[in-house]
Design a protein around this motif. Sequence first.
Motif, PDB file in Angstrom:
ATOM      1  N   LEU A  41     -60.476 -28.795 -48.875  1.00  0.00           N
ATOM      2  CA  LEU A  41     -59.937 -29.353 -50.121  1.00  0.00           C
ATOM      3  C   LEU A  41     -58.414 -29.338 -50.187  1.00  0.00           C
ATOM      4  O   LEU A  41     -57.808 -30.279 -50.712  1.00  0.00           O
ATOM      5  CB  LEU A  41     -60.521 -28.618 -51.332  1.00  0.00           C
ATOM      6  N   ASP A  42     -57.772 -28.299 -49.658  1.00  0.00           N
ATOM      7  CA  ASP A  42     -56.298 -28.272 -49.712  1.00  0.00           C
ATOM      8  C   ASP A  42     -55.714 -29.452 -48.943  1.00  0.00           C
ATOM      9  O   ASP A  42     -54.804 -30.128 -49.417  1.00  0.00           O
ATOM     10  CB  ASP A  42     -55.758 -26.951 -49.132  1.00  0.00           C
ATOM     11  N   ARG A  43     -56.240 -29.696 -47.761  1.00  0.00           N
ATOM     12  CA  ARG A  43     -55.727 -30.792 -46.932  1.00  0.00           C
ATOM     13  C   ARG A  43     -56.078 -32.149 -47.534  1.00  0.00           C
ATOM     14  O   ARG A  43     -55.265 -33.069 -47.537  1.00  0.00           O
ATOM     15  CB  ARG A  43     -56.329 -30.688 -45.524  1.00  0.00           C
ATOM     16  N   PHE A  44     -57.289 -32.249 -48.031  1.00  0.00           N
ATOM     17  CA  PHE A  44     -57.762 -33.485 -48.644  1.00  0.00           C
ATOM     18  C   PHE A  44     -56.894 -33.854 -49.860  1.00  0.00           C
ATOM     19  O   PHE A  44     -56.400 -34.973 -49.988  1.00  0.00           O
ATOM     20  CB  PHE A  44     -59.232 -33.255 -49.029  1.00  0.00           C
ATOM     21  N   GLU A  45     -56.667 -32.872 -50.727  1.00  0.00           N
ATOM     22  CA  GLU A  45     -55.862 -33.144 -51.931  1.00  0.00           C
ATOM     23  C   GLU A  45     -54.430 -33.467 -51.553  1.00  0.00           C
ATOM     24  O   GLU A  45     -53.787 -34.317 -52.183  1.00  0.00           O
ATOM     25  CB  GLU A  45     -55.902 -31.938 -52.886  1.00  0.00           C
ATOM     26  N   SER A  46     -53.932 -32.837 -50.508  1.00  0.00           N
ATOM     27  CA  SER A  46     -52.566 -33.138 -50.085  1.00  0.00           C
ATOM     28  C   SER A  46     -52.486 -34.590 -49.584  1.00  0.00           C
ATOM     29  O   SER A  46     -51.508 -35.297 -49.871  1.00  0.00           O
ATOM     30  CB  SER A  46     -52.116 -32.090 -49.068  1.00  0.00           C
ATOM     31  N   ASN A  47     -53.519 -35.074 -48.898  1.00  0.00           N
ATOM     32  CA  ASN A  47     -53.537 -36.484 -48.480  1.00  0.00           C
ATOM     33  C   ASN A  47     -53.555 -37.419 -49.694  1.00  0.00           C
ATOM     34  O   ASN A  47     -52.830 -38.414 -49.737  1.00  0.00           O
ATOM     35  CB  ASN A  47     -54.761 -36.772 -47.603  1.00  0.00           C
TER      36      ASN A  47
ATOM     37  N   ARG B  90     -55.702 -49.502 -53.939  1.00  0.00           N
ATOM     38  CA  ARG B  90     -57.128 -49.685 -54.174  1.00  0.00           C
ATOM     39  C   ARG B  90     -57.810 -49.175 -52.907  1.00  0.00           C
ATOM     40  O   ARG B  90     -58.118 -49.930 -51.989  1.00  0.00           O
ATOM     41  CB  ARG B  90     -57.438 -51.171 -54.418  1.00  0.00           C
ATOM     42  N   PRO B  91     -58.022 -47.871 -52.824  1.00  0.00           N
ATOM     43  CA  PRO B  91     -58.507 -47.285 -51.571  1.00  0.00           C
ATOM     44  C   PRO B  91     -59.887 -47.799 -51.193  1.00  0.00           C
ATOM     45  O   PRO B  91     -60.704 -48.093 -52.073  1.00  0.00           O
ATOM     46  CB  PRO B  91     -58.567 -45.787 -51.861  1.00  0.00           C
TER      47      PRO B  91
ATOM     48  N   ALA C 138     -61.405 -38.984 -57.957  1.00  0.00           N
ATOM     49  CA  ALA C 138     -60.181 -38.217 -57.649  1.00  0.00           C
ATOM     50  C   ALA C 138     -59.038 -39.176 -57.304  1.00  0.00           C
ATOM     51  O   ALA C 138     -57.873 -38.925 -57.641  1.00  0.00           O
ATOM     52  CB  ALA C 138     -60.437 -37.251 -56.496  1.00  0.00           C
ATOM     53  N   GLN C 139     -59.351 -40.275 -56.635  1.00  0.00           N
ATOM     54  CA  GLN C 139     -58.315 -41.253 -56.288  1.00  0.00           C
ATOM     55  C   GLN C 139     -57.820 -41.979 -57.536  1.00  0.00           C
ATOM     56  O   GLN C 139     -56.621 -42.197 -57.710  1.00  0.00           O
ATOM     57  CB  GLN C 139     -58.877 -42.256 -55.263  1.00  0.00           C
TER      58      GLN C 139
ATOM     59  N   ALA D 277     -54.971 -44.741 -58.560  1.00  0.00           N
ATOM     60  CA  ALA D 277     -55.565 -45.910 -57.909  1.00  0.00           C
ATOM     61  C   ALA D 277     -56.114 -46.864 -58.974  1.00  0.00           C
ATOM     62  O   ALA D 277     -56.678 -46.416 -59.977  1.00  0.00           O
ATOM     63  CB  ALA D 277     -56.685 -45.485 -56.953  1.00  0.00           C
ATOM     64  N   VAL D 278     -55.933 -48.181 -58.759  1.00  0.00           N
ATOM     65  CA  VAL D 278     -56.344 -49.155 -59.781  1.00  0.00           C
ATOM     66  C   VAL D 278     -57.848 -49.423 -59.753  1.00  0.00           C
ATOM     67  O   VAL D 278     -58.403 -50.027 -60.663  1.00  0.00           O
ATOM     68  CB  VAL D 278     -55.590 -50.496 -59.615  1.00  0.00           C
TER      69      VAL D 278
END
Length: 372
Positions: free
Chosen positions: A23-29, A45-46, A59-60, A65-66
């Motif tokens: 989660l730390d790495r994911f949230e940082s991305n 728009r991922p 989360a995005q 994110a739109v």
Amino acid sequence: MEPPAEIGMELKDVDTPALIIDLDRFESNLNLMSKQVEDLGVNLRPHAKTHKSADIAKAQMARGAVGVCCQKVSEAEALATDGIQNILITNQVVGRHKVDRLVRLSKKAEISVCVDHSENILELNAAASRANIDLAVFVEMDVGGGRCGAFPGKPVLDLASQVVQAPCLKFAGLQAYNGQAQELRSYAGRRQATEVVCNAVEETVLLLKERNIQCPTVTGSGTGTWEFEGSSKVYTELQAGSYVFMDASYLRNENIDGKVGRVFQSSLYIYTLVMSATSHEYAVVDAGLKSIAFDQGMPAVVGDLGANYYEPSDEHGLIKLTEATRSYSLGDKIMLIPGHCDPTVNLHNWYVCIRQGRVEQVWDVTARGALY
Ligand SMILES: *Cc1c(COP(=O)(O)O)cnc(C)c1O
């Protein structure tokens, strides 16, 4: 079926094979991309085909994110049912049954779709008319991907005119995604390939203007080229997907400094168990073809640079033992970085989300198997 972990459990107790998010790495991305697109002044728009998860899409969107992209109608249905309200299907939806589902879905969420053929425009318009809705449509350009899309210039212009004239369709803009450029390893190579694309798109937008057609959105781009489309002043929306996880293949892309792996970090892993250790040449782990995708190469072994995973079979894989590797004992659990994140995710029902050695969340892979 029960997930391979419970919230609060220690990592070492998680059952294997399991799909793990750090989660730390994911949230940082997520935070990094959201800051970058804000600085560039473009929308994000991922692409949700990477993660197929309503939790991750939320989360995005919480970070600006739109909306998200999906590849398939069923994928969009699954995410819309779990609360995602704005979805672009970056693909052609063809045939009565699929088109009717698409139109039905547009009553639940804001949906747009891509076209590259005049018959498909007629089919979408007819379905939208039957359902009494207006459907937003992007014309997809082939910008060197060699797959879907109409060629730049007249073919794109003619389709855009047809969409503008269709009573139940709205022309939303152009989609131009160059999949081929994403994993060119050299930074300069990706920049150059994207410049060519941006020029072709810019020219097409000008030609549309000459026909009095405004192009509200130009959408495209991926994890390999987002910074180039993002700063082009041609694209208004980026569709990067894999940046959330960074698979072993993407980690081989060089950044501007010629080094690899400096911008986004790997955050997705397969946790696997040494289930047999009878050989001096290899250790056997319990993750094979049914838990990892191999189309972009073998997974990398975390924390053991000398180790090679090889010979995957359905439920097994081997780790070569050499003087350069550490030793492996029966019952050891190790992390692998999959070669290609999207098809790996689609093999699993659950994400086990870890922070500081403990399970913090278990998320379902909402649209797993949504391939239709
Ligand atoms: C896969 C895909 C993306 C995202 O690409 P990544 O390499 O995962 O960032 C964006 N747009 C389209 C149309 C795609 O098919």
